[in-house]
Motif scaffolding. Structure first.
Motif, short mmCIF file in Angstrom:
data_model
loop_
_atom_site.label_atom_id
_atom_site.label_comp_id
_atom_site.label_asym_id
_atom_site.label_seq_id
_atom_site.Cartn_x
_atom_site.Cartn_y
_atom_site.Cartn_z
N LEU A 1 19.28 -14.41 -25.53
CA LEU A 1 19.38 -15.84 -25.21
C LEU A 1 18.13 -16.54 -25.73
O LEU A 1 17.07 -15.92 -25.85
N ILE B 1 26.95 -13.12 -12.19
CA ILE B 1 26.39 -14.21 -11.40
C ILE B 1 27.56 -14.94 -10.73
O ILE B 1 27.55 -15.17 -9.53
N THR B 2 28.59 -15.22 -11.52
CA THR B 2 29.80 -15.82 -10.96
C THR B 2 30.36 -14.96 -9.82
O THR B 2 30.61 -15.46 -8.72
N HIS C 1 29.56 -5.62 -13.55
CA HIS C 1 30.04 -7.01 -13.62
C HIS C 1 29.95 -7.62 -15.01
O HIS C 1 30.24 -8.80 -15.19
N ARG D 1 11.36 2.32 -5.26
CA ARG D 1 12.46 2.72 -6.14
C ARG D 1 13.22 3.85 -5.47
O ARG D 1 12.62 4.79 -4.95
N GLU E 1 14.23 -2.70 -3.74
CA GLU E 1 14.12 -3.23 -5.11
C GLU E 1 12.85 -2.67 -5.74
O GLU E 1 11.76 -2.79 -5.19
N ALA F 1 23.81 -1.28 -6.13
CA ALA F 1 23.89 -2.57 -6.81
C ALA F 1 22.76 -2.65 -7.83
O ALA F 1 22.05 -3.65 -7.92
N SER F 2 22.61 -1.57 -8.61
CA SER F 2 21.49 -1.52 -9.54
C SER F 2 21.90 -1.90 -10.96
O SER F 2 21.22 -1.57 -11.92
N GLY G 1 22.31 -8.44 -24.52
CA GLY G 1 22.51 -9.84 -24.91
C GLY G 1 21.19 -10.51 -25.21
O GLY G 1 20.16 -10.14 -24.65
C1 LIG Z 1 22.52 -12.63 -21.94
C2 LIG Z 1 23.31 -12.63 -20.68
C3 LIG Z 1 24.00 -13.78 -20.28
C4 LIG Z 1 24.74 -13.79 -19.10
N1 LIG Z 1 25.34 -14.96 -18.71
C5 LIG Z 1 26.05 -14.97 -17.53
C6 LIG Z 1 26.67 -16.17 -17.09
O1 LIG Z 1 26.54 -17.23 -17.70
N2 LIG Z 1 27.41 -16.14 -15.95
C7 LIG Z 1 27.56 -15.00 -15.21
O2 LIG Z 1 28.25 -15.02 -14.20
N3 LIG Z 1 26.96 -13.84 -15.60
C8 LIG Z 1 26.22 -13.81 -16.75
N4 LIG Z 1 25.64 -12.65 -17.16
C9 LIG Z 1 25.85 -11.44 -16.38
C10 LIG Z 1 24.95 -11.41 -15.18
O3 LIG Z 1 23.62 -11.72 -15.56
C11 LIG Z 1 24.99 -10.01 -14.56
O4 LIG Z 1 26.33 -9.57 -14.42
C12 LIG Z 1 24.35 -10.03 -13.17
O5 LIG Z 1 23.07 -10.60 -13.20
C13 LIG Z 1 24.29 -8.63 -12.62
O6 LIG Z 1 23.56 -8.66 -11.43
P1 LIG Z 1 23.16 -7.30 -10.75
O7 LIG Z 1 22.53 -7.68 -9.45
O8 LIG Z 1 24.32 -6.38 -10.73
O9 LIG Z 1 22.14 -6.63 -11.77
P2 LIG Z 1 20.58 -6.89 -12.00
O10 LIG Z 1 20.24 -8.32 -11.94
O11 LIG Z 1 20.22 -6.14 -13.23
O12 LIG Z 1 19.92 -6.23 -10.73
C14 LIG Z 1 19.81 -4.85 -10.55
C15 LIG Z 1 18.52 -4.64 -9.79
O13 LIG Z 1 18.45 -3.28 -9.38
C16 LIG Z 1 17.11 -2.88 -9.47
N5 LIG Z 1 17.09 -1.41 -9.54
C17 LIG Z 1 17.61 -0.65 -10.53
N6 LIG Z 1 17.44 0.66 -10.24
C18 LIG Z 1 16.82 0.72 -9.03
C19 LIG Z 1 16.39 1.78 -8.18
N7 LIG Z 1 16.58 3.06 -8.54
N8 LIG Z 1 15.77 1.50 -7.01
C20 LIG Z 1 15.58 0.17 -6.63
N9 LIG Z 1 15.98 -0.86 -7.39
C21 LIG Z 1 16.60 -0.60 -8.57
C22 LIG Z 1 16.60 -3.55 -10.74
O14 LIG Z 1 15.18 -3.63 -10.75
C23 LIG Z 1 17.31 -4.89 -10.66
O15 LIG Z 1 16.51 -5.89 -10.05
C24 LIG Z 1 24.85 -12.60 -18.33
C25 LIG Z 1 24.16 -11.47 -18.71
C26 LIG Z 1 23.38 -11.47 -19.87
C27 LIG Z 1 22.64 -10.23 -20.24
#
Ligand SMILES: Cc1cc2nc3c(=O)[nH]c(=O)nc-3n(C[C@H](O)[C@H](O)[C@H](O)COP(=O)(O)OP(=O)(O)OC[C@H]3O[C@@H](n4cnc5c(N)ncnc54)[C@H](O)[C@@H]3O)c2cc1C
Ligand code: FES
Lengths: 367, 80
Positions: free
Chosen positions: A214, A334-335, A329, A168, A32, A193-194, A212
């Motif tokens: 909030l 989150i779901t 996603h 990174r 991360e 999973a980035s 988005g």
């Molecule tokens: C306004 C808003 C409201 C939402 N509401 C909901 C909701 O109510 N319910 C729901 O289910 N979902 C909701 N979502 C969607 C949800 O937040 C996302 O789908 C989910 O958090 C995605 O998770 P993730 O782990 O894929 O991405 P992220 O949380 O973005 O994680 C990706 C991670 O990868 C890391 N990363 C990136 N590149 C690199 C690299 N090269 N090397 C190492 N690390 C790296 C980043 O630092 C980050 O921490 C919402 C999204 C938004 C924007």
């Protein structure tokens, strides 16, 4: 170093993958570059919601929701797990027909749902404006504080020997990832999973950032009981308009109210777009006039990882042996994180998954 | 001098002062408490962090670092 699996990104999806992969006995390394759960995961609402746009979306959200519910008795308090349920609010007769359709759809699939008429809705949420036509109540939906959930899932994986690297990934090789320190991690399985950053490492991936906004209020305990979403939200979320807002209001266990939601394509700056935020807040006030007198204390933005068909990318990356995708996603990550972790772990361990994985396979898109 | 009350206790201070200063002068170091009951008070002093909230003349969640004192104001730090 070497690992059985490397997970790139410790958002909720990467954390869920690490948890599931360590459960099937793999030695996992998570990389991360920023803060655990600090990406879209910290920006989101954490609504654990079952959805019905397509059979595939229903299957994934429903399965994942069951996984969340199974975990909930073990969750520490800071995850703010709240089984508060959702009310899909109908503003007119056409939306009331959508309520009837959804009701039939969910009943046929064994989901507990209830139709509220106008009077029952007013009774359930007295702060809503009068003149609404009713709602669909889904009592099994819930809320979780996602950044803490990501940290917790990761801590569970670490108890099963997973390691966490604050670095990174700068490129993905064949069975290896390269870090800024010059180090390499060799692994037969690399899980990307980035989130919305996926294009940085894989430019051809069909993922587009969708911004988005909030806002969160001070504490007003008792103001709101359930998460309220206007049925028009579906038009906002699934239309591919460049910009849209919808009424989406969530009660937090602290008594605060989280106000959403907005969607914007083709915007890359993280700053708040004040006129657009105002439009989102006006939409909320339109449904709940009393909100106008409450105090918003913070507002922020985040980026969803959107795909052309609104389903995530879960499975092998076409033409890249050993590379797995776990991104795309959109507004449901989150779901759907827990189901994503399971599907990836089942595929790698050669187990039969609980739901058919085909609709989410990245190979559905032309390369 | 402007006279006002903080949790019922009289405080007086020069015109142009902000409510956060009146709260401090009244002997308190917190303007409100957190979800878990920990004390919270001014942090940024410039209207950004919202940490300095208190109830002013019955209006909850006012940023005390931004609001000038007025004659007869009633300030309360009981709210969260
Ligand atoms: C306004 C808003 C409201 C939402 N509401 C909901 C909701 O109510 N319910 C729901 O289910 N979902 C909701 N979502 C969607 C949800 O937040 C996302 O789908 C989910 O958090 C995605 O998770 P993730 O782990 O894929 O991405 P992220 O949380 O973005 O994680 C990706 C991670 O990868 C890391 N990363 C990136 N590149 C690199 C690299 N090269 N090397 C190492 N690390 C790296 C980043 O630092 C980050 O921490 C919402 C999204 C938004 C924007
Ligand atoms: S001290 Fe930061 S807003 Fe008042």
């Amino acid at each position: 170093m070497t690992a059985d699996a490397v997970v790139i990104g410790a958002g909720i999806v990467g954390a869920a993958c690490a948890d599931a992969l360590s459960t099937v006995g793999l030695r996992v390394a998570v990389v991360e570059s920023r803060v655990i759960g600090g990406g879209a995961t910290a920006a989101g609402m954490g609504h654990i919601v079952v959805m019905d746009d397509s059979e595939a979306q229903f299957a994934l959200t429903h399965y994942s929701q069951q996984l969340w519910r199974t975990l909930s008795p073990e969750m520490p308090a800071e995850l703010e797990w709240d089984p508060s349920g959702t009310l899909w609010v109908a503003a007119d007769e056409e939306e009331m027909q959508a309520v009837a359709h959804k009701h039939a759809y969910y009943v046929a699939r064994g989901v507990n749902v209830e139709v509220l008429d106008a009077a029952q809705l007013a009774d359930a949420e007295p702060n809503l404006r009068r003149g609404l036509h009713g709602a669909l109540l889904i009592p099994g939906d819930s809320v979780v504080y996602a950044p803490c959930a990501a940290a917790w899932l990761l801590a569970r994986a670490q108890l099963r020997r997973a390691s966490l690297l604050a670095d990174r990934v700068i490129s993905i090789g064949r069975h290896s990832v390269h870090l800024t320190t010059g180090d390499r991690i060799e692994s037969p399985n690399i899980i990307l999973a980035s989130g919305a950053w996926a294009r940085e490492l894989l430019p051809a991936i069909p993922v587009r950032p969708r911004k988005g906004h909030l806002a969160i209020t001070a504490r007003y305990p008792g103001f709101l009981r359930r998460q309220l979403v206007e049925l028009g939200y579906l038009k906002s979320a699934h239309g591919h308009d460049t910009e849209s807002v919808a009424f989406n209001l969530q009660p937090r266990t602290t008594g605060q109210l989280l106000i959403g939601s907005s969607r914007q394509y083709d915007v890359t700056h993280t700053s708040i777009d004040a006129p657009f935020l105002a439009r989102m807040l006006r939409r909320a006030i339109h449904f709940m006039p009393a909100l106008e007198h409450l105090r918003v204390i913070r507002a922020w933005t985040g980026f969803r990882a959107a795909t052309p068909d609104s389903l995530p990318l879960i499975g092998p990356a076409p033409g890249r042996e050993g590379l797995w995708l776990a991104t795309g996603h959109e507004g449901l990550g989150i779901t759907t994180s827990l189901a994503t972790g399971r599907l990836i772990a089942d595929a790698i361990a050669g187990r039969t998954p609980a739901i058919p994985p085909e609709p989410y396979l990245p190979a559905r898109f032309p390369q | 001098m402007i006279r006002l009350r903080v949790n019922g206790k009289p405080v007086s201070l020069p015109e142009g002062s902000v409510v956060a200063a009146a709260i401090a002068l009244s002997g308190l170091d917190a303007t409100r408490s957190s979800v878990r009951g920990e004390p919270r008070g001014p942090l940024c002093g410039m209207g950004i962090c919202f940490e300095c909230r208190a109830t002013i003349d019955g209006q909850p969640h006012q940023r005390t670092c931004q609001i000038p004192v007025r004659q007869g104001m009633e300030v309360s730090t009981d709210a969260g």
